[in-house]
Design an enzyme around this catalytic site. Structure first.
Site, PDB file in Angstrom:
ATOM      1  N   PHE A  27      23.563  -2.978   3.174  1.00 34.51           N
ATOM      2  CA  PHE A  27      23.181  -3.962   4.198  1.00 34.51           C
ATOM      3  C   PHE A  27      23.325  -5.393   3.679  1.00 34.51           C
ATOM      4  O   PHE A  27      22.383  -5.998   3.195  1.00 34.51           O
ATOM      5  CB  PHE A  27      21.745  -3.713   4.658  1.00 34.51           C
ATOM      6  CG  PHE A  27      21.513  -2.344   5.229  1.00 34.51           C
ATOM      7  CD1 PHE A  27      20.346  -1.646   4.957  1.00 34.51           C
ATOM      8  CD2 PHE A  27      22.459  -1.726   6.052  1.00 34.51           C
ATOM      9  CE1 PHE A  27      20.104  -0.369   5.490  1.00 34.51           C
ATOM     10  CE2 PHE A  27      22.236  -0.456   6.581  1.00 34.51           C
ATOM     11  CZ  PHE A  27      21.063   0.220   6.301  1.00 34.51           C
ATOM     12  N   SER A  82       1.634  -3.334  -1.758  1.00 38.28           N
ATOM     13  CA  SER A  82       3.089  -3.446  -1.868  1.00 38.28           C
ATOM     14  C   SER A  82       3.490  -4.896  -2.084  1.00 38.28           C
ATOM     15  O   SER A  82       2.830  -5.812  -1.600  1.00 38.28           O
ATOM     16  CB  SER A  82       3.741  -2.923  -0.576  1.00 38.28           C
ATOM     17  OG  SER A  82       5.093  -3.306  -0.519  1.00 38.28           O
ATOM     18  N   ASN A 129       3.804  12.843   7.041  1.00 38.96           N
ATOM     19  CA  ASN A 129       5.027  12.405   6.354  1.00 38.96           C
ATOM     20  C   ASN A 129       5.101  13.047   4.971  1.00 38.96           C
ATOM     21  O   ASN A 129       5.487  12.432   3.980  1.00 38.96           O
ATOM     22  CB  ASN A 129       5.050  10.870   6.218  1.00 38.96           C
ATOM     23  CG  ASN A 129       6.415  10.380   5.730  1.00 38.96           C
ATOM     24  OD1 ASN A 129       7.443  11.041   5.937  1.00 38.96           O
ATOM     25  ND2 ASN A 129       6.428   9.250   5.034  1.00 38.96           N
ATOM     26  N   SER A 130       4.631  14.342   4.934  1.00 35.29           N
ATOM     27  CA  SER A 130       4.667  15.071   3.654  1.00 35.29           C
ATOM     28  C   SER A 130       4.767  16.559   3.990  1.00 35.29           C
ATOM     29  O   SER A 130       4.713  16.947   5.161  1.00 35.29           O
ATOM     30  CB  SER A 130       3.397  14.771   2.846  1.00 35.29           C
ATOM     31  OG  SER A 130       2.252  15.095   3.627  1.00 35.29           O
ATOM     32  N   TYR A 169       4.364  -3.143   9.113  1.00 33.96           N
ATOM     33  CA  TYR A 169       4.000  -2.300   7.960  1.00 33.96           C
ATOM     34  C   TYR A 169       3.450  -3.181   6.839  1.00 33.96           C
ATOM     35  O   TYR A 169       2.357  -2.955   6.336  1.00 33.96           O
ATOM     36  CB  TYR A 169       5.209  -1.511   7.466  1.00 33.96           C
ATOM     37  CG  TYR A 169       5.074  -1.121   6.008  1.00 33.96           C
ATOM     38  CD1 TYR A 169       5.747  -1.840   5.018  1.00 33.96           C
ATOM     39  CD2 TYR A 169       4.251  -0.077   5.625  1.00 33.96           C
ATOM     40  CE1 TYR A 169       5.601  -1.516   3.686  1.00 33.96           C
ATOM     41  CE2 TYR A 169       4.096   0.240   4.280  1.00 33.96           C
ATOM     42  CZ  TYR A 169       4.769  -0.485   3.309  1.00 33.96           C
ATOM     43  OH  TYR A 169       4.605  -0.183   1.973  1.00 33.96           O
ATOM     44  N   LYS A 209      -0.547  -3.889   4.973  1.00 34.75           N
ATOM     45  CA  LYS A 209      -0.895  -3.941   3.538  1.00 34.75           C
ATOM     46  C   LYS A 209      -1.688  -5.227   3.251  1.00 34.75           C
ATOM     47  O   LYS A 209      -2.696  -5.214   2.549  1.00 34.75           O
ATOM     48  CB  LYS A 209       0.362  -3.887   2.674  1.00 34.75           C
ATOM     49  CG  LYS A 209       1.076  -2.552   2.713  1.00 34.75           C
ATOM     50  CD  LYS A 209       0.189  -1.418   2.234  1.00 34.75           C
ATOM     51  CE  LYS A 209       0.924  -0.096   2.216  1.00 34.75           C
ATOM     52  NZ  LYS A 209       0.036   1.029   1.827  1.00 34.75           N
TER      53      LYS A 209
HETATM   54  C1  WQD Z   1      16.205  -1.827  -0.886  1.00 36.17           C
HETATM   55  C2  WQD Z   1      17.519  -2.586  -0.763  1.00 36.17           C
HETATM   56  C3  WQD Z   1      18.213  -2.872   1.515  1.00 36.17           C
HETATM   57  C4  WQD Z   1      18.989   1.336   2.381  1.00 36.17           C
HETATM   58  C5  WQD Z   1      10.609  -1.251   1.403  1.00 36.17           C
HETATM   59  C6  WQD Z   1       9.199  -1.721   1.670  1.00 36.17           C
HETATM   60  C7  WQD Z   1       8.367  -1.611   0.431  1.00 36.17           C
HETATM   61  C8  WQD Z   1       8.388  -0.190  -0.017  1.00 36.17           C
HETATM   62  C9  WQD Z   1       9.829   0.217  -0.338  1.00 36.17           C
HETATM   63  C10 WQD Z   1       7.162   1.700   0.754  1.00 36.17           C
HETATM   64  C11 WQD Z   1      17.499  -3.601   0.383  1.00 36.17           C
HETATM   65  C12 WQD Z   1      19.213  -2.010   0.734  1.00 36.17           C
HETATM   66  C13 WQD Z   1      18.618   0.153   1.733  1.00 36.17           C
HETATM   67  C14 WQD Z   1      20.350   1.557   2.720  1.00 36.17           C
HETATM   68  C15 WQD Z   1      20.908  -0.578   1.758  1.00 36.17           C
HETATM   69  N1  WQD Z   1       7.834   0.618   0.999  1.00 36.17           N
HETATM   70  N2  WQD Z   1      19.579  -0.778   1.432  1.00 36.17           N
HETATM   71  N3  WQD Z   1      21.272   0.584   2.389  1.00 36.17           N
HETATM   72  O1  WQD Z   1      13.161  -2.709   1.971  1.00 36.17           O
HETATM   73  O2  WQD Z   1      13.082  -3.385  -0.500  1.00 36.17           O
HETATM   74  O3  WQD Z   1      11.185  -2.107   0.470  1.00 36.17           O
HETATM   75  O4  WQD Z   1      10.594   0.067   0.881  1.00 36.17           O
HETATM   76  O5  WQD Z   1       6.760   2.120  -0.286  1.00 36.17           O
HETATM   77  O6  WQD Z   1       7.039  -1.995   0.707  1.00 36.17           O
HETATM   78  O7  WQD Z   1       9.238  -3.094   2.035  1.00 36.17           O
HETATM   79  O8  WQD Z   1      13.357  -0.973   0.115  1.00 36.17           O
HETATM   80  O9  WQD Z   1      14.939   0.864  -0.369  1.00 36.17           O
HETATM   81  O10 WQD Z   1      14.658   0.084   2.043  1.00 36.17           O
HETATM   82  O11 WQD Z   1      15.867  -1.363   0.425  1.00 36.17           O
HETATM   83  O12 WQD Z   1      21.773  -1.439   1.480  1.00 36.17           O
HETATM   84  O13 WQD Z   1      20.747   2.615   3.313  1.00 36.17           O
HETATM   85  O14 WQD Z   1      18.547  -1.654  -0.455  1.00 36.17           O
HETATM   86  O15 WQD Z   1      18.889  -3.752   2.396  1.00 36.17           O
HETATM   87  O16 WQD Z   1      18.277  -4.716  -0.009  1.00 36.17           O
HETATM   88  P1  WQD Z   1      12.760  -2.394   0.571  1.00 36.17           P
HETATM   89  P2  WQD Z   1      14.707  -0.252   0.603  1.00 36.17           P
END
Ligand code: WQD
Length: 337
Positions: free
Chosen positions: A218, A125, A36-37, A150, A154
């Protein structure tokens, strides 16, 4: 000069941490399986620091390959980023996540025990908190079953490490990131998800670039100030700085327990709409978006109390959200996509 192994060092947070470690005077070894890099991140890191880290393409699930590495290098500390991290994919393929994230972790820990590497930092996380009952979230906040496999890797990872350091008298720190955003000021390295971005900000920057037509938000029926969910967005450069400070703490034997936990966040909650508007204002670009149903597994809100990291690591976030939005955009524009 201390030798630090960074697993997943060609990834998003890993690469920024490698840069910070090199600039702090550490000798850095990278293990990454490129799942993934991108290999070109290796030369990008070198172009920023003018120091080429040693790189090995190794799958951490291959215990023999991990042991061969530790047999031939004197490693003082390990920073372990290597893990799959797509929340949605982990729900569809849980065993892929448990095998990769936990077997990889255990092979590194076993090698540390066999070859006397004493200091370990774990990329954890805020997802281990699930939907916490109270805000801001501090390290004593009771953990809940994370919303995804996932997140469970952690939480289980932290438990495995805790048992390991107690049995081996080694020292470890688990850093619980909130939502990493931003990119290196040079725009040379940043968050480069493969395929359709899961995370918000890369989706925003790809929409700004015209790679994506429209951002889907979302859910706008949450019990928040504008109906969209709240997260704590922390700049990746501030995260990198925290890893250097945490490793120095362990090397200087200033830790007060064999395993310590620190939240790394900005301390501020931002809604999805506020992030979109912050990006638009920081870069003078309009982002088309439409409201969509809530995403399964999402929590309503999370933002950090980082006072423990402030007091114990002498760390605090210094990068503004506006800067994070600008560096994210600068990186997106410079990325061959
Ligand atoms: C943030 C907000 C979505 C995409 C996850 C993991 C965390 C870390 C970061 C790895 C939420 C909203 C998102 C989109 C949207 N993982 N959203 N439209 O889910 O808080 O955290 O990723 O490092 O451990 O849990 O991050 O950026 O996916 O979402 O509305 O196209 O943005 O619903 O409210 P999340 P995210």
């Amino acid at each position: 000069m201390k030798n630090i192994l960074v697993t997943g060092g060609l990834g998003y947070i890993g690469s920024h941490t490698v840069v910070a470690l090199q600039q702090a005077g550490f000798q850095v070894y990278i293990i990454d399986d490129l799942s993934n890099s991108h290999l070109n991140v290796w030369e990008k890191i070198t172009s920023i620091t003018n120091i080429q880290p040693v790189f090995y393409n190794i799958d951490l699930k291959d215990a023999n390959a991990v042991n061969v590495f530790f047999q031939s290098h004197e490693i003082d500390g390990v920073i372990h980023f290597a893990a799959y991290k797509a929340v949605g994919e982990s729900v569809e393929k849980p065993l892929l996540y448990y095998r990769n994230n936990l077997l990889g972790l255990m092979n590194v820990l076993q090698a540390m025990d066999d070859y006397a590497a004493d200091h370990f930092i774990f990329s954890s996380s805020c997802t281990v908190y699930g939907q916490a009952d109270e805000m801001p979230i501090h390290e004593q906040t009771p953990l809940k079953k994370p919303e995804s496999p996932y997140g469970n890797t952690k939480k289980m990872g932290e438990e495995i490490i805790e048992d390991f350091v107690k049995a081996t008298q080694k020292n470890a720190i688990a850093l619980r990131y909130f939502n990493p955003v931003g990119a290196h000021a040079s725009g040379v390295i940043g968050e480069l998800p493969s395929g359709i971005p899961n995370n918000l900000v890369p989706y925003v920057t790809q929409t700004a670039m015209g790679i994506r037509e429209c951002l889907g938000i979302f859910g706008n029926d949450y019990d928040t100030r504008d109906g969209t969910a709240i997260r704590d967005y922390i700049d990746v450069n501030d995260l990198a700085d925290a890893h250097v400070k945490a490793m120095q703490r362990l090397l200087d034997k200033k830790n007060q327990a064999h395993l310590e936990f620190f939240n790394l966040g900005s301390g501020t909650g931002s809604t999805v709409l506020e992030i979109v508007h912050a990006f638009e204002q920081a870069n003078g670009i309009k982002i088309p978006y439409e409201m969509k149903p809530r995403r399964a597994g999402d929590i309503v809100q999370a933002f950090a109390d980082y006072s423990l990291a402030k007091n114990q690591l002498n760390w605090q976030p210094t990068t503004s959200l506006q800067t994070s939005m600008q560096t994210s955009w600068k990186f997106q524009q410079q990325t061959e996509k």
